[in-house]
Write a protein that holds these residues in place. Structure first.
Motif, PDB file in Angstrom:
ATOM      1  N   LEU A  27       0.822  -1.207   0.000  1.00 41.26           N
ATOM      2  CA  LEU A  27       0.000   0.000   0.000  1.00 41.26           C
ATOM      3  C   LEU A  27       0.855   1.254   0.000  1.00 41.26           C
ATOM      4  O   LEU A  27       0.539   2.230  -0.676  1.00 41.26           O
ATOM      5  CB  LEU A  27      -0.932   0.007   1.213  1.00 41.26           C
ATOM      6  CG  LEU A  27      -2.092  -0.976   1.154  1.00 41.26           C
ATOM      7  CD1 LEU A  27      -2.916  -0.890   2.416  1.00 41.26           C
ATOM      8  CD2 LEU A  27      -2.966  -0.725  -0.052  1.00 41.26           C
ATOM      9  N   SER A  28       1.977   1.223   0.746  1.00 37.71           N
ATOM     10  CA  SER A  28       2.805   2.435   0.771  1.00 37.71           C
ATOM     11  C   SER A  28       3.495   2.628  -0.578  1.00 37.71           C
ATOM     12  O   SER A  28       3.739   3.752  -1.010  1.00 37.71           O
ATOM     13  CB  SER A  28       3.811   2.401   1.916  1.00 37.71           C
ATOM     14  OG  SER A  28       4.720   1.350   1.709  1.00 37.71           O
ATOM     15  N   GLN A  31       0.929   4.205  -2.752  1.00 36.76           N
ATOM     16  CA  GLN A  31       0.385   5.419  -2.128  1.00 36.76           C
ATOM     17  C   GLN A  31      -0.212   6.401  -3.138  1.00 36.76           C
ATOM     18  O   GLN A  31      -1.351   6.813  -3.017  1.00 36.76           O
ATOM     19  CB  GLN A  31       1.506   6.115  -1.353  1.00 36.76           C
ATOM     20  CG  GLN A  31       1.060   7.316  -0.547  1.00 36.76           C
ATOM     21  CD  GLN A  31       0.331   6.912   0.721  1.00 36.76           C
ATOM     22  OE1 GLN A  31       0.614   5.879   1.306  1.00 36.76           O
ATOM     23  NE2 GLN A  31      -0.629   7.705   1.134  1.00 36.76           N
ATOM     24  N   GLU A  32       0.579   6.737  -4.163  1.00 34.77           N
ATOM     25  CA  GLU A  32       0.149   7.744  -5.130  1.00 34.77           C
ATOM     26  C   GLU A  32      -1.102   7.309  -5.887  1.00 34.77           C
ATOM     27  O   GLU A  32      -1.959   8.112  -6.202  1.00 34.77           O
ATOM     28  CB  GLU A  32       1.269   7.995  -6.148  1.00 34.77           C
ATOM     29  CG  GLU A  32       2.432   8.761  -5.576  1.00 34.77           C
ATOM     30  CD  GLU A  32       2.005  10.093  -4.980  1.00 34.77           C
ATOM     31  OE1 GLU A  32       1.408  10.874  -5.731  1.00 34.77           O
ATOM     32  OE2 GLU A  32       2.236  10.336  -3.783  1.00 34.77           O
ATOM     33  N   ILE A  34      -3.432   5.244  -4.922  1.00 34.08           N
ATOM     34  CA  ILE A  34      -4.636   4.980  -4.146  1.00 34.08           C
ATOM     35  C   ILE A  34      -5.419   6.260  -3.921  1.00 34.08           C
ATOM     36  O   ILE A  34      -6.628   6.245  -3.819  1.00 34.08           O
ATOM     37  CB  ILE A  34      -4.281   4.280  -2.822  1.00 34.08           C
ATOM     38  CG1 ILE A  34      -3.729   2.889  -3.116  1.00 34.08           C
ATOM     39  CG2 ILE A  34      -5.502   4.154  -1.930  1.00 34.08           C
ATOM     40  CD1 ILE A  34      -3.146   2.195  -1.938  1.00 34.08           C
ATOM     41  N   ASN A  35      -4.714   7.401  -3.877  1.00 34.84           N
ATOM     42  CA  ASN A  35      -5.427   8.659  -3.705  1.00 34.84           C
ATOM     43  C   ASN A  35      -6.404   8.854  -4.847  1.00 34.84           C
ATOM     44  O   ASN A  35      -6.066   8.644  -6.007  1.00 34.84           O
ATOM     45  CB  ASN A  35      -4.435   9.824  -3.678  1.00 34.84           C
ATOM     46  CG  ASN A  35      -3.700   9.888  -2.360  1.00 34.84           C
ATOM     47  OD1 ASN A  35      -4.274   9.622  -1.314  1.00 34.84           O
ATOM     48  ND2 ASN A  35      -2.432  10.212  -2.421  1.00 34.84           N
TER      49      ASN A  35
ATOM     50  N   SER B 189      -8.796   4.234   5.893  1.00 35.35           N
ATOM     51  CA  SER B 189      -8.665   4.649   4.493  1.00 35.35           C
ATOM     52  C   SER B 189      -8.970   6.129   4.297  1.00 35.35           C
ATOM     53  O   SER B 189      -8.306   6.806   3.527  1.00 35.35           O
ATOM     54  CB  SER B 189      -9.575   3.801   3.613  1.00 35.35           C
ATOM     55  OG  SER B 189     -10.899   3.881   4.074  1.00 35.35           O
ATOM     56  N   TRP B 192      -5.799   8.042   5.573  1.00 38.28           N
ATOM     57  CA  TRP B 192      -4.519   7.808   4.904  1.00 38.28           C
ATOM     58  C   TRP B 192      -4.481   8.368   3.493  1.00 38.28           C
ATOM     59  O   TRP B 192      -3.448   8.812   3.015  1.00 38.28           O
ATOM     60  CB  TRP B 192      -4.212   6.304   4.859  1.00 38.28           C
ATOM     61  CG  TRP B 192      -3.860   5.732   6.192  1.00 38.28           C
ATOM     62  CD1 TRP B 192      -3.484   6.434   7.300  1.00 38.28           C
ATOM     63  CD2 TRP B 192      -3.838   4.351   6.570  1.00 38.28           C
ATOM     64  NE1 TRP B 192      -3.241   5.569   8.325  1.00 38.28           N
ATOM     65  CE2 TRP B 192      -3.444   4.291   7.918  1.00 38.28           C
ATOM     66  CE3 TRP B 192      -4.107   3.165   5.889  1.00 38.28           C
ATOM     67  CZ2 TRP B 192      -3.316   3.092   8.602  1.00 38.28           C
ATOM     68  CZ3 TRP B 192      -3.984   1.963   6.572  1.00 38.28           C
ATOM     69  CH2 TRP B 192      -3.592   1.938   7.918  1.00 38.28           C
ATOM     70  N   TRP B 193      -5.613   8.284   2.803  1.00 36.96           N
ATOM     71  CA  TRP B 193      -5.639   8.705   1.405  1.00 36.96           C
ATOM     72  C   TRP B 193      -6.728   9.746   1.203  1.00 36.96           C
ATOM     73  O   TRP B 193      -7.638   9.853   2.020  1.00 36.96           O
ATOM     74  CB  TRP B 193      -5.894   7.497   0.507  1.00 36.96           C
ATOM     75  CG  TRP B 193      -4.864   6.432   0.672  1.00 36.96           C
ATOM     76  CD1 TRP B 193      -3.556   6.521   0.319  1.00 36.96           C
ATOM     77  CD2 TRP B 193      -5.041   5.132   1.262  1.00 36.96           C
ATOM     78  NE1 TRP B 193      -2.903   5.348   0.655  1.00 36.96           N
ATOM     79  CE2 TRP B 193      -3.783   4.490   1.223  1.00 36.96           C
ATOM     80  CE3 TRP B 193      -6.117   4.467   1.805  1.00 36.96           C
ATOM     81  CZ2 TRP B 193      -3.583   3.207   1.717  1.00 36.96           C
ATOM     82  CZ3 TRP B 193      -5.930   3.187   2.295  1.00 36.96           C
ATOM     83  CH2 TRP B 193      -4.669   2.568   2.249  1.00 36.96           C
TER      84      TRP B 193
END
Lengths: 152, 263
Positions: A27-28, A31-32, A34-35, B189, B192-193
């Motif tokens: 997930l890290s 990161q980019e 998932i936003n 979630s 975090w995002w």
């Protein structure tokens, strides 16, 4: 707990910890991706790709909404209070769209840094208030008229 | 210290209560005693919470009446996650102590949790259309919740596909434990995002982001859903225990009683 059970417990803890670490790393790394959207600051820093469909999210700046007189075209600024991005959209806006409201717009950045959106979504916040409470808060001066509408 | 307290303490310390739980007959008896109370509590809490929330609570300033779906959406989403954690816990107990009743609990809770998860997703989509302007976006909260639904499907499918009961129990327990990693991801979630889904409105601790006359019915509804969930899982477990113990004398007597009671 006897020794066998203790051993099984440790195996299970190790299993869960291992999976948690693996998922955490994945997930890290992602990161980019998932936003759901880029913030205006990320766009200003050039983190958002040009010529690709991106989502931009933030608050609609107060007093920035300009509607066209003869079409559905609307232009407004979206801000994260550090930077802002101009957005142009043609179409029907969601009911919750208003100045001060959080929104997410999907579209392409053009050469002038304007996001030509083909979809605008309203982002509701976690604050739920009955209308009377909002009115009472405004009257008592705890909530600035209009300034806080839509919340943070 | 009175003698009974000492006895209770020593019972608790040497885990007899815990091992007793593993006895199907004991479980059947004790759950039969709890059920009427739980059913009454579930009915009372859900009816009061839902009627209050859906009819009498004030409308929301921007969303009007459409926000009222929160009285079903939030409890269902809560319970869908709590159910999975319960299954993971049952899985751990089943693997460590080889307790059969833990496997019964895990497999019987899975379909209930899957339905709750499905309800949360559908009510969210129905609310999303008028509020956000879309039924679905692939943001972190919505996607992780969809993964939870697939995890439920996985547990149910594994349990059904493996015919050997012990292997099925082991496989389901491992999947439940591994999948539990998803629960904190769902929870966090929205922090975090950047997601379209808003952060939690209903919090057990800290200041609620909604006025008391909206929050109280939601609290009742959440508690009611908890009771309903326990009732449904216990009823399914009792049936499964009777099925598995169908050769034992007490189960035969119990089934006889149940069948005989019917006109």
């Amino acid at each position: 707990m006897n020794a066998v059970r203790k051993k099984r417990l440790y195996i299970i803890l190790a299993l869960v910890a291992g999976v948690a670490i693996a998922v955490g790393l994945a997930l890290s790394a992602l990161q980019e991706n998932i936003n759901l959207f880029y913030t205006p600051t990320q766009i200003a820093n050039g983190e958002a790709p040009q010529d690709a469909r991106i989502r931009a999210g933030g608050m609609v700046t107060e007093g920035s909404v300009k509607r066209s007189a003869d079409s559905l075209e609307v232009e407004f600024l979206v801000t994260d209070f550090a930077n802002s991005v101009p957005i142009r959209y043609r179409g029907i806006l969601p009911d919750l769209f208003r100045e001060g409201q959080g929104i997410v717009a999907l579209g392409k950045l053009n050469a002038d840094g304007v996001l030509i959106a083909d979809q605008v979504l309203a982002k509701h916040d976690e604050n739920y208030m009955p209308p009377e409470v909002t009115k009472a808060l405004k009257e008592s001066g705890k909530l600035k008229p209009d300034a806080k509408e839509g919340g943070a | 210290m009175p003698w009974s307290t000492v006895e209770l303490m020593s019972n608790l310390m040497n885990w007899t209560w815990f091992h007793k739980l593993g006895s199907p007959k004991w479980f059947y008896e004790i759950s039969g005693r709890w059920l009427p109370w739980l059913i009454a509590a579930a009915a009372l809490l859900m009816v009061s919470g839902l009627v209050w929330g859906l009819v009498f609570a004030p409308p929301e300033r921007y969303q009007g009446d459409s926000y009222r779906i929160i009285y079903i959406h939030v409890p269902a989403a809560f319970l869908a996650q709590a159910c999975y954690l319960t299954m993971a816990l049952a899985g751990a107990v089943g693997l460590i102590w080889k307790m059969k009743i833990a496997d019964v609990a895990l497999q019987q809770a899975a379909p209930v949790g899957a339905w709750l998860c499905f309800i949360a997703l559908v009510t969210g989509a129905i609310w999303g259309k008028p509020t956000w302007g879309t039924y679905w976006v692939w943001d972190a909260r919505l996607t992780s919740m969809l993964i939870l639904l697939f995890l439920y499907f996985g547990v149910i499918a594994l349990g059904q596909a493996i015919s050997n009961r012990d292997s099925a129990a082991k496989a389901c327990a491992v999947l439940s434990l591994v999948g539990a990693v998803n629960i904190p991801i769902i929870q966090k979630s929205v922090e975090w995002w950047s997601t379209l889904h808003q952060p939690a409105t209903f919090k057990i601790t800290g200041k609620a982001s909604m006025s008391a006359e909206m929050w109280l019915p939601l609290l009742l509804s959440v508690l009611g859903f908890y009771c309903l969930f326990i009732v449904l899982v216990l009823m399914r477990m009792r049936l499964e225990v009777l099925k598995r113990e169908s050769r034992s004398a007490w189960a035969k007597a119990e089934v006889g009683k149940l069948v005989g009671a019917r006109p």
